[in-house]
Design an enzyme around this catalytic site. Structure first.
Site, mmCIF file in Angstrom:
data_model
loop_
_atom_site.group_PDB
_atom_site.id
_atom_site.type_symbol
_atom_site.label_atom_id
_atom_site.label_comp_id
_atom_site.label_asym_id
_atom_site.label_seq_id
_atom_site.Cartn_x
_atom_site.Cartn_y
_atom_site.Cartn_z
ATOM 1 N N GLU A 30 0.830 -1.210 0.000
ATOM 2 C CA GLU A 30 0.000 0.000 0.000
ATOM 3 C C GLU A 30 0.866 1.263 0.000
ATOM 4 O O GLU A 30 1.861 1.350 0.722
ATOM 5 C CB GLU A 30 -0.907 -0.016 1.238
ATOM 6 C CG GLU A 30 -1.948 1.069 1.285
ATOM 7 C CD GLU A 30 -2.928 0.895 2.440
ATOM 8 O OE1 GLU A 30 -3.975 1.576 2.431
ATOM 9 O OE2 GLU A 30 -2.654 0.079 3.334
ATOM 10 N N LYS A 81 -9.344 3.582 -2.558
ATOM 11 C CA LYS A 81 -9.713 2.783 -1.386
ATOM 12 C C LYS A 81 -11.095 3.209 -0.900
ATOM 13 O O LYS A 81 -11.394 4.399 -0.810
ATOM 14 C CB LYS A 81 -8.673 2.965 -0.283
ATOM 15 C CG LYS A 81 -8.751 1.965 0.860
ATOM 16 C CD LYS A 81 -7.551 2.121 1.788
ATOM 17 C CE LYS A 81 -7.542 1.088 2.892
ATOM 18 N NZ LYS A 81 -6.352 1.220 3.772
ATOM 19 N N CYS A 83 -6.090 -3.430 1.709
ATOM 20 C CA CYS A 83 -5.752 -3.515 3.130
ATOM 21 C C CYS A 83 -6.969 -3.643 4.042
ATOM 22 O O CYS A 83 -7.528 -4.708 4.209
ATOM 23 C CB CYS A 83 -4.892 -2.319 3.539
ATOM 24 S SG CYS A 83 -4.056 -2.562 5.148
ATOM 25 N N SER A 112 21.573 -1.763 33.393
ATOM 26 C CA SER A 112 21.427 -1.697 34.847
ATOM 27 C C SER A 112 21.642 -3.023 35.550
ATOM 28 O O SER A 112 21.797 -3.064 36.760
ATOM 29 C CB SER A 112 20.010 -1.187 35.190
ATOM 30 O OG SER A 112 19.045 -2.175 34.850
#
Length: 717
Positions: free
Chosen positions: A44, A113, A174, A363
């Protein structure tokens, strides 16, 4: 009568990198044609990149997209193949997210779309307008730069399909696959046999299964060939697009690309027999529905997809060609997803930011350990890609490590490459333990990072002395030394924030110390649960350039560390799993050792539950309580559950402001509290929620206590 059809391409595009995006698109076409493919589908918005965001509102983005398309169409590479490209198009002064179908230097169809993604990480309605005229089309007048190439003045624009000499192709974009009434259903009933889906779908832990099932289901009842293309990589933001280009035939997956990769261009091809679709559709019920279906406009092209024969493909081009035999879909475990997704994202960020490596304040706790191991996983992936001869990865590795032009350096050992680009530092104080210091050093030695060990007590003491001098002798003390809560918290925050200052100093100067140029990116290591609870100091060492674990829960991180210990041959990781999570910001005494979960008033597992209820299931304080009464009621009383719920929402609300400055983090979890993109909520709350908490208390008082059977019996009587 099998024939080659290109499934799709997974491209690692970069927002606004028009030149790079063009080159990757052209490479994908060349690979597809070399394998005899006649249909090429890309992800896309592949021409400008999916993550342009507000740049989609700029005329420049649309202009440059047309310029790139004109350059593509001018090339002979687009001859003899149908190509499906993605870019924004302005039609009648409205911006649409479009697919442009081309063949032999002509545009066949511009398909906008129709259903836009506008939840979670997606804001498509901010930039684009959905095409509302379903099964309708109209003329689109092309810009002059395209007319000069195609010799076309206008082309069809709208919800139509492409009819070739041997089949019919329809586009599904999509989000349209995820909608309840997906377009492929109506297109399939009208005779469309091949569906293309160009996607910009991001990675999230445990998400791929849903996508795969939807792709399979799209053709299981309907019949057809489903070609799924997805972007792969980081295109400039918090998301990693996880590729997994795929082809399904009649509900069966017959080809699948990689989900995580450092490769910029991946093309998946498959041998498909279109007659399989026609045989699958020969059912009475489907035929009855098809006979009554509404028609789509067909754009005709005098070209047959099945014109290329399988046997005509050269033997050296057979790599990646897959038959239509059903294959098992590859799903990574969540632990593998954590090892691969953030590592690929880090590599994209490192090579595209043109910096010389990463720096982590190590750490000795599990969070910074996880960040460190993910960087080591990235180094492993780089070496694996280099061993396969991937020239782009080798070239990037040489540049990042500062190799001179003409160097023949190739990363062959993860530890050696790690030492070149990764720097760690243990910043101890009088509150630090020997155990955490030793764990940090042993982990650095195990992965090969360039490690620095220091004590910063003199700096902390200087700040305390400065405060005392400025306030006429007020010298804050820890709680264990008789200080107030305010003093105790301030002294913890001093240490945490000084670590951030030191981290950036070392990140800027360590390359200089080692005789190199440039600087390092500082990596954060606050997990999603700590951010959710606000259990971090604003602008402390959780503040960094980017954070690979900021969207991952503590529970998943512990599982990842257990996995990596074996998978990466790092036995030192076992000691991190056995350690009690602690910030080590208060003095250790005979009767007190600081513990994260004790400080927070809840466990990390409980935080994950709160996070999912709050974000994914959209619960406020009261509905969270009512759900947890059922889930936790067998071992906690209603009053205990009420107290936990109120504590969580109080702490989350009063610390919400910290999310406005949260380090940009790899998105991996559906309950991420990232204020800047994903979790759009206020940062100033009525943090004691007087109305909501009162209702919780009233209900909790009236409910029976199922955790104590005798108590429940008394209440009933």
């Amino acid at each position: 009568m099998g024939h080659l059809i290109t499934l799709a391409t997974s491209l690692n595009q970069w927002a606004l990198d028009f030149q790079g995006n063009y080159e990757r698109i052209m490479a994908s076409i060349a690979i597809a044609k070399s394998r005899g493919a006649t249909l090429r589908v890309g992800p896309e918005l592949e021409i400008p990149g999916y993550g342009c965001y507000d740049h989609f509102l700029e005329g420049d983005t649309v202009l440059h997209s047309w310029e790139v398309l004109a350059k593509i169409l001018s090339s002979d590479e687009t001859m003899g193949i149908v190509c499906d490209f993605g870019m924004p198009v302005v039609h009648k002064n409205v911006i649409y997210n479009c697919r442009i179908i081309v063949h032999d230097k002509k545009i066949l169809l511009i398909r906008p779309k129709m259903w836009l993604a506008n939840d979670g990480n997606y804001r498509e309605l901010r930039y684009f307008t959905p095409w509302a005229k379903h099964r309708q089309w109209e003329d689109h007048y092309l810009p002059r730069i395209i007319q000069a190439v195609t010799k076309q003045v206008k082309v069809p624009f709208g919800d139509a399909v492409v009819s070739t000499a041997d089949t019919c192709i329809g586009v599904e974009l999509c989000e349209e696959l995820f909608t309840p009434a997906s377009p492929h259903i109506l297109m399939g009933l009208d005779g469309v046999e091949i569906f293309t889906n160009s996607s910009g779908s991001h990675h999230e832990l445990r998400k791929l299964y849903r996508r795969v099932e939807l792709i399979k289901e799209a053709t299981l009842k309907l019949g057809g060939i489903y070609l799924y293309a997805n972007q792969q990589g980081c295109d400039g933001d918090r998301l990693y697009y996880d590729g997994c280009a795929m082809i399904a035939v009649n509900g069966r997956v017959v080809a699948q690309g990689t989900q995580f990769s450092l490769t910029d261009v991946e093309v998946v091809t498959a041998t498909i027999d279109i007659e399989d679709v026609r045989a699958h559709r020969a059912t009475s019920s489907r035929s009855n529905q098809a006979a009554a279906s509404e028609r789509y406009h067909r754009v005709e092209v005098d070209f047959a997809l099945t014109s290329g024969k399988f046997e005509e493909v050269k033997e050296e081009d057979m790599v990646g060609i897959i038959s239509s035999k059903t294959i098992p879909v590859r799903f990574h475990t969540p632990e593998e997803e954590i090892a691969l997704g953030p590592a690929c994202w880090l590599w994209d960020y490192l090579r595209r930011s043109r910096t010389q490596g990463y720096f982590v304040p190590l750490s000795g706790g599990i969070d910074s350990c996880a960040t460190t191991v993910i960087v080591y996983s990235m180094c492993r992936l780089v070496v694996e890609a280099a061993n396969r001869g991937e020239q782009q990865v080798i070239s990037d590795a040489r540049r990042i490590t500062g190799e001179p032009d003409g160097s023949d350096y190739v990363p062959t050992d993860p530890k050696e490459f790690c030492r070149r680009i990764f720097h760690t530092c243990y910043m101890g104080t009088e509150n630090s333990s020997n155990e955490t210091r030793q764990r940090a050093k042993q982990l650095a030695d195990a992965i090969g990072s360039y490690h620095v060990d220091l004590n910063m007590d003199t700096i902390v003491t200087a700040v305390r002395s400065l405060f005392a001098l400025a306030t006429g002798g007020f010298r804050p003390q820890y709680r264990s030394q008789g200080g107030t809560n305010a003093e105790n918290l301030a002294l913890q925050n001093i240490q945490a924030r000084l670590r951030m200052v030191l981290a950036y100093m070392f990140a800027q100067l360590l390359p200089w110390v080692r005789g190199k140029n440039g600087g390092l990116l500082v990596l954060g290591s606050a997990n999603v649960d700590e951010s959710l609870r606000g259990y971090l100091t604003k602008y402390d060492c959780s503040s960094a350039d980017i954070n690979p674990i900021g969207g991952i829960s503590k529970t998943d991180l512990k599982k990842f560390i257990a996995y990596a210990g074996d998978a990466f041959d790092l036995p030192i990781l076992e000691s991190f799993l056995d350690a009690v999570p602690t910030a080590e910001l208060e003095p250790i005494t005979e009767t007190y050792v600081q513990s994260d979960e004790a400080d927070m008033g809840m466990t990390y597992d409980e935080l994950s539950v709160f996070g999912r209820l709050r974000k994914v299931e959209k619960c406020g304080p009261y509905s969270t309580f009512t759900k947890l009464v059922h889930e936790w009621g067998s071992y906690l009383s209603p009053l205990q559950i009420a107290e936990k719920v109120k504590l969580f929402y109080f702490e989350h609300a009063r610390n919400r402001h910290k999310m406005t400055t949260l380090t940009p983090a790899y998105h991996a979890e559906s309950y991420s509290p990232d204020d800047n993109r994903f979790d759009l909520r206020p940062f100033l709350y009525p943090s004691r929620f007087p109305w909501q908490f009162k209702k919780i208390d009233e209900v909790a008082e009236a409910l029976p206590d199922r955790s104590n059977p005798s108590s429940a019996k008394v209440k009933q009587e």
